[in-house]
Structure formats: C-alpha cells, structure tokens
Design an enzyme around this catalytic site. Structure first.
Site, short mmCIF file in Angstrom:
data_model
loop_
_atom_site.label_atom_id
_atom_site.label_comp_id
_atom_site.label_asym_id
_atom_site.label_seq_id
_atom_site.Cartn_x
_atom_site.Cartn_y
_atom_site.Cartn_z
CD GLU A 288 -3.27 0.23 2.12
OE1 GLU A 288 -4.18 -0.58 1.88
OE2 GLU A 288 -3.13 0.77 3.22
CG HIS A 309 6.87 -29.52 0.17
ND1 HIS A 309 7.34 -30.80 -0.07
CD2 HIS A 309 7.65 -29.00 1.15
CE1 HIS A 309 8.35 -31.04 0.76
NE2 HIS A 309 8.56 -29.97 1.51
CE LYS A 423 -12.25 1.80 1.41
NZ LYS A 423 -11.60 2.78 2.28
O1 PA5 Z 1 -3.48 1.48 5.96
C1 PA5 Z 1 -4.57 1.93 5.74
O2 PA5 Z 1 -4.77 3.17 5.79
C2 PA5 Z 1 -5.76 1.06 5.46
O3 PA5 Z 1 -5.39 -0.26 5.33
C3 PA5 Z 1 -6.76 1.17 6.57
O4 PA5 Z 1 -6.13 0.80 7.78
C4 PA5 Z 1 -7.97 0.28 6.33
O5 PA5 Z 1 -8.54 0.59 5.09
C5 PA5 Z 1 -9.00 0.45 7.43
O6 PA5 Z 1 -9.39 1.78 7.53
P1 PA5 Z 1 -10.09 2.32 8.82
O7 PA5 Z 1 -9.15 2.17 9.95
O8 PA5 Z 1 -10.40 3.73 8.51
O9 PA5 Z 1 -11.34 1.50 9.03
#
Ligand code: PA5
Length: 447
Positions: A288, A309, A423
């Site tokens: 990310e 494996h 989303k």
């Molecule tokens: O690293 C990030 O920003 C995302 O993975 C969020 O943690 C994830 O989408 C969850 O978001 P939130 O904590 O707003 O529910």
C-alpha cells in the site's frame, strides 16, 4: 540485548560492484526528509518517533483497559481491517501458542472480524459467541469502513442483547479518530471507553498505537517490551547512524538497487509458521505504501518449508524477476528432539537426537543456497528469538525501511488513493446515499 541483523551479501552478488553503496546518498536524503518532515506525505509521520514518545502512563491505561476485558470476557472480538487489523494479529500470532484455541483458556480468546464481508464467516462467529461473555474492540480510523461497521453493528446488538446495555458498555472499546466518523459518534453517545488513533499515523503504520497495543495486551502479552524493542530499533535507525550500521536504510537501499536491476517482486519468507501474519502485515505495509504511480516492488510472501512444496518450483525455476527476504529466527522458544527408533523403518535415525530446529536450519540454509544458485538474490533478517522485544524491533525496522524505500522510489509512501476505487463502485452498486451519479453511470456501463 542485541539487535536484529540484516545480511545482504547474497543479494549484492547479483548487482554491479558498489550498486548498494551507490544508494547511500539517496537513503541518507530519504532519512533526512523523514526526520525534517520534508518528504512526500509529511502529514503522516507520527509513527517515526512513536516508540520513544510513548509514555508509561499511556501504556498503563492500555493495560488497565485490557485487564477489564480479560476479567469480564471469555472472548474478545477485534473488529478492524487492513492497518486496523493486521498488526495486532501479526504480533499475537508470533507470540501465542499455536494451539492456544485448543488448550484451556488462560484469558479471553482473541478473535478477528470486520476484515471481510463473508456471510458464513460472520454467521459462524455469531454462532460461536452465542451465550458467551464476549467483548468488542472496534477499530477504525475513519470510523466508516463498511466491513468493520457491518460487523460492529452485529456484535454491538448481540453483546447488548446478551449482557444488557449497561454491562455491554464495560466491554466495548472504540479505537478511532478523536472527533470524526461513525465509530467516534457511537462511542461518545454510548459512553464507551475509547482511544484515539493519532491523525498523523496512517493505518498500516499504527500497530504501535492502541490499534495494535490494546488487542496485544488483551491477549496477555507484554506491550512494555514490545515498545522497548521498537525504541531500540528507532535508535539503531536514527538519522545520524552511519549507513552501514542502519539496517532499515540498508534494506531500503538493497531493495531499490534490486528493483532498478529488474527484480520487480520481493518474496518475504519465513521458516516459522508463527510468522505467517507478520508476512501479511508486511505485504500491506509495503504494497500500500509503494504500489502507486505505475511503480513499486510487488510484495509476495511464503511460509517455508510448507510452501517449498508448492511455490518452491516457481521460486527456483520461474521467471527471474524475484528476490527473496528471509526472516530467520535464531533460537526457538521450545525444545524438541527427533527420537531414535530401533527399527528405523523410516530411515530417519541419522537425525535421531537432533533438535527439530537443527533440521529446520539446514532446510533454511539449503534453500538459500539453492535459490541463490537459481538466480534469486537473497536477504536475511536475523532475529535472536520470537518475543515481544524482538517483534517490536522487527516492526519498527520494517516501518522505517518502508519510509526510506518509498522516498527513494519517489512515491508518497503514506497515502493509498487506489484503495478508494472498489469502494466507490461498491457503494454505487448498493445505492448508498450520495452515490446517485456513480450508481447511474455504473448501471449504464453494466447495461
Ligand atoms: O493502511 C490503511 O490506511 C488502510 O489499510 C486502513 O487501515 C484500512 O482501510 C482500514 O481503515 P479504517 O481504519 O479507517 O477503518
């Protein structure tokens, strides 16, 4: 206490002489940009000095809250997804007995939900919780994430139905934004104990905030030691530490040098099943953070020897665009030897009396030699053992390495614009208020 070590000579041999060292000025500049707050995404640097800025009073508050849950719950459901989930699970699974769920409980079972929308998963969770005294830690920075919000709605109702509204309030904790989002609104209205996720700490860098610390403390692990380990690594990777002594800077340099040489995929490997979710946390942290603007190393992960494996063939012999980073744990916490057998029908007496870990270590060394022979550059992160202190070191090592690496790559390490695309479509397809135009466009597209 020693520190984790990074070995990369078996990666450097695949690069031109001096290639890693040539990244030293870039790594130094990246470290300075992080330290001075001049890097891209500089409003999300709260993680950088989090370990050294964590106070004992705060840790005591987290521990006291965990104690309330431990004393009043047979199970605690941690509701969260992505950065609001993976860090806690990674640390707990590193430290807990692999078969704890089959052993007499020493504290509440820690369960994870809110990280998918599986109807069977949620139904089965609810089935398990029926008639049990359970609590909920509702974790969402935005406070509006659909997966987590649906799960919390279900669990809140069930907890209140089973324990009554007043009792339920004692065992529901919110970890969310200080002011905004539905999770904050609900926590304030219902009077739940709550912790704040700092504005300047992004989800995937939040494991050392209450997001990770409360579930970890609830599971009975020592968060003081976790933070102490992270503090040691914060010091070891500080801006004034020479490049060749800074493991995070070297890790960032090596992976960028390999990427420039055409190695587009990094495979994180372990030889301890307990590290499986550490792999998952790392994939999110690096994927990310770096996968944007058409660039970034693809983070993949394997559990060895299990996956030797299955994926072993591809790694040994497939397209040569990969490199491998192994988390190697020097000493196991338990002791078990291969027994001798008079009949030796399985022919294993050559191993009799050897520790299982000796066999594992030879598998590890044999794999490294084979993969290097097969053209796979190899890095090793060596941890003395799996305990809170060294897991704390590992977390901060990877976070700092990620911050430096993303800055060298030239991306904004701390945003995640790509996560919004699915989303938007999902909300449009579900006719969420406010998504009317997107809904119309998507219906036309689908015909
Ligand atoms: O690293 C990030 O920003 C995302 O993975 C969020 O943690 C994830 O989408 C969850 O978001 P939130 O904590 O707003 O529910």
């Amino acid at each position: 206490m020693e520190n984790l070590k990074l070995e990369f000579n078996k990666a450097a041999q695949f690069l031109a002489a001096g290639a890693v060292e040539s990244y030293e000025p870039k790594a130094k500049a990246a470290l300075e940009a992080l330290e001075n707050g001049t890097c891209k995404g500089n409003d999300f640097l709260g993680w950088l000095h989090l370990p050294s800025e964590t106070t004992q009073a705060f840790l005591d508050d987290v521990k006291a809250t965990a104690q309330v849950l431990r004393e009043n719950c047979e199970a605690v459901v941690v509701a969260g997804i992505g950065g609001s989930y993976l860090g806690a699970r990674a640390v707990i699974e590193c430290l807990e007995n692999t078969f704890s769920w089959l052993l007499p409980a020493k504290g509440p079972r820690i369960l994870f939900a809110g990280n998918n929308i599986g109807e069977d998963y949620l139904s089965e969770l609810i089935g398990y919780l029926k008639g049990k005294k359970f609590g909920v830690i509702n974790i969402s920075k935005s406070g509006t994430t659909t997966e987590t919000a649906i799960t919390f709605r279900l669990l809140k109702k069930m907890c209140e139905d089973q324990r009554g509204k007043e009792e339920a309030k004692k065992v529901i904790v919110a970890i969310t934004d200080a002011k905004k989002g539905a999770a904050r609104t609900t926590a304030d209205k219902e009077g739940y104990k709550s912790f704040v996720i700092p504005d300047n700490v992004g989800g995937r860098f939040s494991v050392l905030t209450p997001v990770g610390l409360l579930p970890i403390a609830c599971a009975g692990f020592d968060i003081d030691q976790l933070i102490a380990g992270a503090q040691a690594m914060e010091a070891q990777t500080a801006v004034d530490v020479p490049f060749c002594e800074n493991p995070s800077a070297m890790y960032a340099a090596v992976r960028n040098a390999l990427y420039a040489a055409g190695k587009k995929i990094e495979i994180l490997a372990n030889f301890q099943p307990k590290l499986h979710f550490m792999n998952e946390w790392w994939k999110q942290l690096y994927g990310e953070s770096e996968g944007k603007d058409g660039k970034g190393i693809f983070p993949a992960a394997v559990d060895f020897t299990t996956d030797l494996h299955s994926m072993g063939q591809w790694i040994q012999d497939g397209e040569r665009t990969i490199f491998e980073t192994v988390i190697s744990v020097s000493a196991p916490n338990q002791c078990l030897e291969v027994p001798s057998d008079e009949e030796n029908l399985d022919g294993l007496n050559f191993l009799a009396g050897k520790r299982i870990d000796q066999v594992n270590k030879m598998a590890e060394l044999g794999t490294q030699l084979a993969h290097v022979d097969g053209g796979v550059p190899n890095l090793r992160i060596v941890l003395p053992c799996l305990n809170e202190y060294y897991v704390g070191q590992l977390i901060y090592f990877f976070e700092k390495g990620c911050g430096i690496s993303g800055e060298i790559l030239g991306v904004n390490t701390f945003n995640q614009p790509g996560v919004e695309a699915y989303k938007k479509n999902m909300f449009a397809l579900l006719n969420k208020p406010g998504y009317e135009a997107e809904s119309k466009a998507i219906q036309e597209r689908l015909g």
